[in-house]
Structure formats: structure tokens, C-alpha cells
Motif scaffolding. Structure first.
Motif, PDB file in Angstrom:
ATOM      1  N   LYS A 257       0.855  -1.178   0.000  1.00 55.95           N
ATOM      2  CA  LYS A 257       0.000   0.000   0.000  1.00 55.95           C
ATOM      3  C   LYS A 257       0.902   1.242   0.000  1.00 55.95           C
ATOM      4  O   LYS A 257       1.908   1.284   0.703  1.00 55.95           O
ATOM      5  CB  LYS A 257      -0.902   0.016   1.225  1.00 55.95           C
ATOM      6  CG  LYS A 257      -1.969  -1.060   1.230  1.00 55.95           C
ATOM      7  CD  LYS A 257      -2.880  -0.898   2.446  1.00 55.95           C
ATOM      8  CE  LYS A 257      -4.009  -1.915   2.417  1.00 55.95           C
ATOM      9  NZ  LYS A 257      -4.939  -1.738   3.578  1.00 55.95           N
ATOM     10  N   LEU A 258       0.515   2.239  -0.772  1.00 58.73           N
ATOM     11  CA  LEU A 258       1.287   3.483  -0.856  1.00 58.73           C
ATOM     12  C   LEU A 258       0.364   4.662  -0.574  1.00 58.73           C
ATOM     13  O   LEU A 258      -0.772   4.695  -1.038  1.00 58.73           O
ATOM     14  CB  LEU A 258       1.924   3.634  -2.235  1.00 58.73           C
ATOM     15  CG  LEU A 258       2.947   2.567  -2.633  1.00 58.73           C
ATOM     16  CD1 LEU A 258       3.365   2.735  -4.085  1.00 58.73           C
ATOM     17  CD2 LEU A 258       4.158   2.600  -1.717  1.00 58.73           C
ATOM     18  N   ARG A 259       0.865   5.627   0.174  1.00 61.29           N
ATOM     19  CA  ARG A 259       0.136   6.857   0.485  1.00 61.29           C
ATOM     20  C   ARG A 259       1.074   8.027   0.221  1.00 61.29           C
ATOM     21  O   ARG A 259       2.003   8.281   0.994  1.00 61.29           O
ATOM     22  CB  ARG A 259      -0.341   6.860   1.951  1.00 61.29           C
ATOM     23  CG  ARG A 259      -1.251   5.682   2.304  1.00 61.29           C
ATOM     24  CD  ARG A 259      -2.582   5.761   1.567  1.00 61.29           C
ATOM     25  NE  ARG A 259      -3.473   4.647   1.913  1.00 61.29           N
ATOM     26  CZ  ARG A 259      -3.583   3.536   1.196  1.00 61.29           C
ATOM     27  NH1 ARG A 259      -2.852   3.382   0.104  1.00 61.29           N
ATOM     28  NH2 ARG A 259      -4.430   2.595   1.572  1.00 61.29           N
ATOM     29  N   ILE A 260       0.839   8.724  -0.890  1.00 65.07           N
ATOM     30  CA  ILE A 260       1.723   9.793  -1.333  1.00 65.07           C
ATOM     31  C   ILE A 260       1.072  11.138  -1.019  1.00 65.07           C
ATOM     32  O   ILE A 260      -0.027  11.445  -1.508  1.00 65.07           O
ATOM     33  CB  ILE A 260       2.017   9.672  -2.846  1.00 65.07           C
ATOM     34  CG1 ILE A 260       2.595   8.292  -3.157  1.00 65.07           C
ATOM     35  CG2 ILE A 260       2.958  10.777  -3.280  1.00 65.07           C
ATOM     36  CD1 ILE A 260       3.820   7.914  -2.350  1.00 65.07           C
ATOM     37  N   GLY A 261       1.745  11.950  -0.205  1.00 61.95           N
ATOM     38  CA  GLY A 261       1.184  13.205   0.250  1.00 61.95           C
ATOM     39  C   GLY A 261       1.433  14.353  -0.711  1.00 61.95           C
ATOM     40  O   GLY A 261       2.545  14.534  -1.205  1.00 61.95           O
ATOM     41  N   THR A 262       0.381  15.121  -0.987  1.00 56.78           N
ATOM     42  CA  THR A 262       0.481  16.354  -1.760  1.00 56.78           C
ATOM     43  C   THR A 262      -0.370  17.413  -1.055  1.00 56.78           C
ATOM     44  O   THR A 262      -1.243  17.085  -0.253  1.00 56.78           O
ATOM     45  CB  THR A 262      -0.034  16.183  -3.205  1.00 56.78           C
ATOM     46  OG1 THR A 262      -1.439  15.870  -3.154  1.00 56.78           O
ATOM     47  CG2 THR A 262       0.700  15.070  -3.941  1.00 56.78           C
ATOM     48  N   THR A 263      -0.116  18.668  -1.369  1.00 51.56           N
ATOM     49  CA  THR A 263      -0.879  19.763  -0.788  1.00 51.56           C
ATOM     50  C   THR A 263      -1.687  20.463  -1.872  1.00 51.56           C
ATOM     51  O   THR A 263      -1.118  20.893  -2.889  1.00 51.56           O
ATOM     52  CB  THR A 263       0.052  20.798  -0.120  1.00 51.56           C
ATOM     53  OG1 THR A 263       0.800  20.153   0.912  1.00 51.56           O
ATOM     54  CG2 THR A 263      -0.745  21.945   0.477  1.00 51.56           C
TER      55      THR A 263
END
Length: 401
Positions: free
Chosen positions: A206-212
Motif C-alpha cells: 500500500k502506498l500513500r503519497i502526500g500532496t498539498t
């Protein structure tokens, strides 16, 4: 994903699919649910303001890990060239034959490390992940001229006077003036190395890539089935350096503005209870910045660390509340109490106290950071891997007091 949790966390006895739908209407909690509000109402309020609406989940199924294997999830902090330190940590972890991985989250350089790690594993297992990280950081290190680096005392290095002068000059212009054609070598590097299509379909983790979201200031998490080169570039988009990245008409900036690294995603949406947070920004500094450059660097670092400290503080407070109310435990409270936290903090490494070296993407310096990271990863394995599956090796409350 987490926007749904923020809307319905007090009703966490409902099934997971219900929690993951950010637009589903929920009835007010019954009186039997109200005992949970003392632990969760602040989290609901905070998460609701912090997180942008997320699409319905379509997680790629990952292979089940035998219960006997120590298994962790990884939250990887971003920090420019300092991400090579995390490369070293990951390299050491990958050498441990029994340690398994379930999910990874990250923003900016942390996102790069997470995706390169997963892509390499998809192509060749543990050794593929090690090779992928080495290739990525090796290619990154080929782009900075020698003239931009200066040797300091001992093993310490920094940006040369020429490099600082050029950086100050460039800061007088926007990236739209300096780079009107939006040339970005990182785009070519990523597209040539990462099999985004393969990861979208068959990610091993599982991958969780943060962006704003630049127009709302809220965190948008991209999952493995949504990965594109634009997502990674958005996660590392410093608006003074790069053009804003637009995805589906929404402008995005560096994920570190909102989560560096994202921790809550691996607490709320994860079947594994052990979470290792790998930091790049030291938790504590003993020196006081005095020059203008030092003050600006520290201000920037504080901005990128504030949300992490907020997440850890909320987790520590929620765990304390849940522990004090054992008779009213629901699934959410139990999840908090079951979590085991671990951390690699480079506060003792002088090089990572130098904020200007985050721009020093020079091969020998990246190799130096890699070696320091390997040593820290090996030390963590020697002292802490035995605790995985049994107990935390850090006390969150002491970190945020």
C-alpha cells in the motif's frame, strides 16, 4: 480516505467501507456511541479541516504476510537531498531477510523513496528494491556541478559561496520567469525508471503519497492505484523552484506543507500495528539561528515539521484518553492502543542539521548520507527489530511534551 474517517470516526463500529466514503450521510450517534466522543471529537474536527476529500478506495491487494514474520509500515519524511539518508536506512532494512513491509507513506523525497522502493520490489524483490534506490540516487547525484559544493571541517560539506550566490539570485524570480518551458530533469528520471502502470496494477505494498492542494491548503493522499509521474512531481513541488503541478484541474504543491510524513494514513487504514517513522529533520536543535540564512532555513524547517508534531500530539492525546477509559473502547480506541510506534531520528548527525545541504544533490555527498543512513538502520535493527509485534520503542508523549 481519511476525509471519510473525519466525518464518521465517532461511528467507527461501522464497517470499513462505510468509513471510507466521504460523501455518505450518517445519522447522529446514538447514546451508546457518545462515550467514544471524548477520545475522538477533536480528531474528527482536526482531520476534517486537514484532509481534502479522497476518492473511493480501490486498494491493490497485497500478499498476506505470515504472522511469524516481523512486519512494519514505513512513514518516510521528505527533505530534498537529505532523502539519501533514508535510502541508506531502507537499504539496511532490506538486508534483514525476515523483515516484511506492508505499507509506505511519504511526501517529497519521502514519496520518491517510497515509490522507488515499491517499484524495485515489484521488479526484483528485496534486491530489486535495493538496486532501484541505488540507481535513483545515483542518477540524482549526477546533476550538480562540483563548484556548488564546499568542504567544511571534518566530513562536513555545504553549498559553496558560488552556489549560495546563484540561489539568492534565483530567489528574486519565480520559476515561471526563470524556467518558462517548465524543464524538469526529475520528470525524465522518474519516467525512465518507474513502471507506473505496473505499480498501479500490482503494487507489492500500500502506498500513500502526500500532496498539498495549493488552493485549499489541505492534504490530498494519492494511493498506489493512482500513481503517475505527475503525482510524484506534485509531492515534491516547491513553488519557488518548480511550476505548480495540476492534476484533474487542481493545483498541487509539495506534500510536506501538510504532512511530512503522513502518519495518520498508516494508523487508520492499515492492518499492521507496527509503524516505523524515518525522520530527516532533527526533532530538537541545540543551536540558535543567528544569520539571516540560518533563520530562514529554520523557519522553513519548522513549517515542514509542524504538521508531523501535530499528528504525533493528537495521537498521543487520543491514546492517553483511550487508555484512561477502558470501559468505553470501540474499534477506533482499540486501534490506537494496539499501535506500536518506532522511530529513526538523526538528531545526532551534524550534517542533517545543515538545512542548506538539502539542495546539495551531489554524488559523493549523497553516498555519505547513504552510509550514515545504513549505519542508523543497522543500529535500529540490532536494538529494536525484536520489539516489532510486541511493543513500541518510542513513547509518543515524551516527543510532544
Amino acid at each position: 480516505m481519511l476525509h471519510a474517517v473525519s466525518d464518521s470516526i465517532a461511528l467507527c463500529s461501522r464497517d470499513h467501507a462505510c468509513l471510507m466514503n466521504p460523501h455518505q450521510n450518517h445519522a447522529p450517534p446514538h447514546s451508546s456511541d457518545r462515550s467514544e466522543l471524548g477520545v475522538t471529537h477533536r480528531l474528527r474536527h482536526w482531520l476534517g479541516k486537514w484532509l481534502a476529500p479522497q476518492p473511493s478506495p480501490e486498494d491493490v491487494q497485497v500478499d498476506a504476510t505470515p504472522p511469524s514474520s516481523p512486519t512494519i509500515s514505513l512513514a518516510l519524511q521528505g527533505g530534498g537531498a537529505h532523502g539519501a539518508y533514508t535510502w541508506g536506512v531502507l537499504d539496511a532494512l532490506l538486508e534483514h531477510p525476515d523483515l516484511q513491509f506492508h505499507a509506505l507513506s511519504g511526501s517529497s523525497a519521502g514519496a520518491m523513496n517510497a515509490v522507488v522502493f515499491a517499484d524495485g520490489w515489484l521488479k526484483g524483490g528485496r534486491e530489486g528494491a535495493r538496486q532501484g534506490l541505488a540507481q535513483f540516487w545515483g542518477d540524482i547525484g549526477k546533476h550538480m556541478p562540483w563548484d556548488f559544493m564546499s568542504q567544511r571541517s571534518g566530513d562536513s560539506v555545504g553549498i559553496s559561496p558560488l552556489g549560495k550566490a546563484l540561489s539568492r539570485w534565483a530567489s528574486c524570480f519565480s520559476p515561471y520567469q526563470l524556467n518558462p518551458f517548465d524543464l524538469n530533469p526529475l520528470r525524465e528520471l522518474l519516467t525512465s525508471q518507474i513502471d507506473f502502470e505496473g505499480l498501479r496494477a500490482h503494487s507489492p505494498f500500500k502506498l500513500r503519497i502526500g500532496t498539498t492542494q495549493a488552493n485549499t491548503g489541505r492534504l490530498r493522499l494519492f494511493r498506489e492505484h493512482e500513481l503517475t509521474v505527475e503525482v510524484l512531481l506534485a509531492s515534491a513541488c516547491l513553488p519557488k523552484v518548480h511550476h505548480t503541478i495540476e492534476i484533474d484541474g487542481i493545483p498541487y504543491w509539495d506534500g510536506g506543507f501538510c504532512a511530512n510524513p503522513p502518519v495518520f494514513p498508516l494508523v487508520l487504514d492499515n492492518e499492521i500495528n507496527d509503524l516505523l517513522i524515518v525522520l530527516l529533520n532533527p526533532l530538537e536543535r541545540h543551536d540558535v539561528p543567528r544569520t539571516l540564512d540560518e533563520i530562514e532555513a529554520r523557519m522553513s524547517e519548522l513549517a515542514f515539521t509542524a504538521h508531523l508534531m501535530g499528528e504525533l500530539r493528537m495521537l498521543a492525546q487520543a491514546r492517553a484518553c483511550a487508555s484512561a477509559q477502558p470501559s468505553s473502547h470501540g474499534p477506533w480506541e482499540q486501534r490506537l492502543l494496539d499501535m506500536r510506534f518506532h522511530m529513526i531520528d538523526p538528531s545526532h548527525l551534524e550534517t542533517l542539521h545543515q538545512s542548506d545541504t538539502k539542495l546539495l544533490a551531489h554524488g559523493p555527498f549523497l553516498e555519505f548520507l547513504n552510509q550514515r543512513g545504513r549505519e542508523e538502520g543497522q543500529a535500529w535493527l540490532a536494538g529494536c527489530v525484536g520489539a516489532v509485534g510486541h511493543r513500541s520503542t518510542i513513547d509518543l508523549s515524551t516527543l510532544v511534551d
